[in-house]
Design an enzyme around this catalytic site. Structure first.
Site, short mmCIF file in Angstrom:
data_model
loop_
_atom_site.label_atom_id
_atom_site.label_comp_id
_atom_site.label_asym_id
_atom_site.label_seq_id
_atom_site.Cartn_x
_atom_site.Cartn_y
_atom_site.Cartn_z
N TRP A 9 0.79 -1.11 -0.11
CA TRP A 9 0.07 -0.06 0.03
C TRP A 9 0.94 1.25 0.04
O TRP A 9 0.39 2.17 -0.15
CB TRP A 9 -0.77 0.11 1.00
CG TRP A 9 -2.15 -0.81 1.13
CD1 TRP A 9 -2.28 -1.80 0.19
CD2 TRP A 9 -2.90 -1.08 2.16
NE1 TRP A 9 -3.63 -2.63 0.43
CE2 TRP A 9 -4.03 -2.19 1.74
CE3 TRP A 9 -3.37 -0.66 3.37
CZ2 TRP A 9 -5.05 -2.68 2.51
CZ3 TRP A 9 -4.52 -0.94 4.17
CH2 TRP A 9 -5.45 -2.21 3.65
N HIS A 93 12.75 -2.58 -1.67
CA HIS A 93 12.16 -2.04 -2.56
C HIS A 93 12.86 -0.97 -3.28
O HIS A 93 13.62 0.12 -2.75
CB HIS A 93 10.79 -1.61 -1.94
CG HIS A 93 9.64 -1.22 -3.01
ND1 HIS A 93 9.76 -0.16 -3.59
CD2 HIS A 93 8.84 -2.03 -3.45
CE1 HIS A 93 8.93 -0.14 -4.54
NE2 HIS A 93 8.33 -1.12 -4.42
N GLU A 164 11.81 -6.80 -9.58
CA GLU A 164 11.10 -5.66 -9.48
C GLU A 164 11.78 -4.38 -10.19
O GLU A 164 12.34 -3.63 -9.55
CB GLU A 164 10.86 -5.47 -7.89
CG GLU A 164 9.85 -4.15 -7.52
CD GLU A 164 10.52 -3.09 -6.83
OE1 GLU A 164 11.71 -3.32 -6.24
OE2 GLU A 164 9.80 -1.98 -6.68
N GLY A 234 1.41 -2.71 -6.45
CA GLY A 234 1.41 -1.25 -5.71
C GLY A 234 0.10 -0.62 -5.83
O GLY A 234 -0.78 -1.20 -5.27
P1 PGA Z 1 2.82 -0.33 -8.96
O1 PGA Z 1 3.99 -0.62 -7.96
O2 PGA Z 1 2.02 -1.93 -9.08
O3 PGA Z 1 2.12 0.82 -8.45
O4 PGA Z 1 3.60 -0.12 -10.26
C1 PGA Z 1 4.79 -1.79 -7.89
C2 PGA Z 1 5.85 -1.77 -6.90
O5 PGA Z 1 6.26 -0.86 -6.35
O6 PGA Z 1 6.54 -2.86 -6.81
#
Ligand code: PGA
Length: 257
Positions: A9, A93, A164, A234
């Protein structure tokens, strides 16, 4: 192996009431699918309240400190997270790497601390400023070795990895979506790195997710690959209907695996 969908979130929503409204329909629907495990990672301040209403869902945190406790203003420890039922923690992240300048060494220390407290680390690989799409293989390999330093085989097996790529996150500047084929390729690359350390058989039991933008419109192109064990979501996780479509698509594909 069950598919795993993790809702990140980030710094949303703004009130506890909204946080409960986001969580509650999801918790109610969860019984419908046994093929998928779902983890919600809210901002820290909502953990106490939300921990009272999760039964089928699991709770995760978006970060934690690598020290046991002590003088570090604004930080949070593994023990504090544990006291609110947190079972997972997102580490490394790309937003933390790019905006907060978090290093591989810190991520490595955080992994060790999380494991010590029996919190499952969800380790992101692929975050970094201005990394070219074509260089992702090399970049992820370097990050993998740096963040897993000093970890033994038993510890490695307990980690969940996420490919990611920073450039495929919806809110990043000049964001561009990754294809399912690209995500699969890099997930396979991480699986190969694991196989070198654990052997092929054991490496198959480690979950590797995709963490660039996944939502109801593009989920099918990632979920269709059995090699991708789930998604770190996200923006779409802030919209219950959108997020539910992501869960359903992975659940559907899990039946065929
Ligand atoms: P998003 O974020 O789905 O808003 O593109 C993905 C993430 O931060 O891993």
């Amino acid at each position: 192996m069950k598919k795993l969908i993790i809702a990140n979130w980030k710094m949303n929503p703004q009130t506890e009431q909204e946080a409960r409204e986001l969580l509650s329909p999801l918790e109610h629907r969860m019984g419908l699918s046994n093929n998928v495990e779902v983890v919600v990672c809210p901002p820290f301040v909502f953990l106490p309240k939300l921990s009272q209403s999760v039964h089928k869902l699991k709770l995760g945190a978006q970060n934690m400190n690598f020290e046991e406790k002590g003088a570090d203003t604004g930080e949070i420890s593994a023990t504090e997270l544990k006291s609110f039922g947190v079972e997972f923690v997102i580490l490394g992240h790309s937003e933390r790497r790019i905006y907060e300048h978090e290093t591989d060494q810190e991520v490595n220390q955080k992994i060790l601390m999380a494991l010590k407290h029996k919190i499952t680390p969800v380790v992101c690989l692929g975050g970094g400023k201005d990394v070219n799409k074509d260089d992702m293989g090399k970049f992820v390999t370097k990050q993998f070795h740096a963040v897993t330093k000093r970890l033994d085989q038993k510890q490695l097996e307990k980690i969940i990895f996420v490919y990611e790529p920073a450039w495929a996150i919806s809110t990043m500047e000049k964001s561009q979506p990754a294809t399912g084929e690209h995500a699969r390729e890099l997930v396979l690359r991480i699986r190969t790195l694991l196989a070198h350390q654990l052997g092929e058989k054991q490496a198959k039991h480690v979950r590797i997710l995709y963490g660039g933008t996944v939502n109801q419109n593009n989920v099918a192109q990632f979920a269709k690959y059995p090699e991708i064990d789930g998604a770190l979501v996200g923006a779409a996780s802030l919209d219950p209907e959108n997020f539910w479509e992501v869960i359903k698509e992975f659940a559907r594909e899990a039946i065929h695996v």
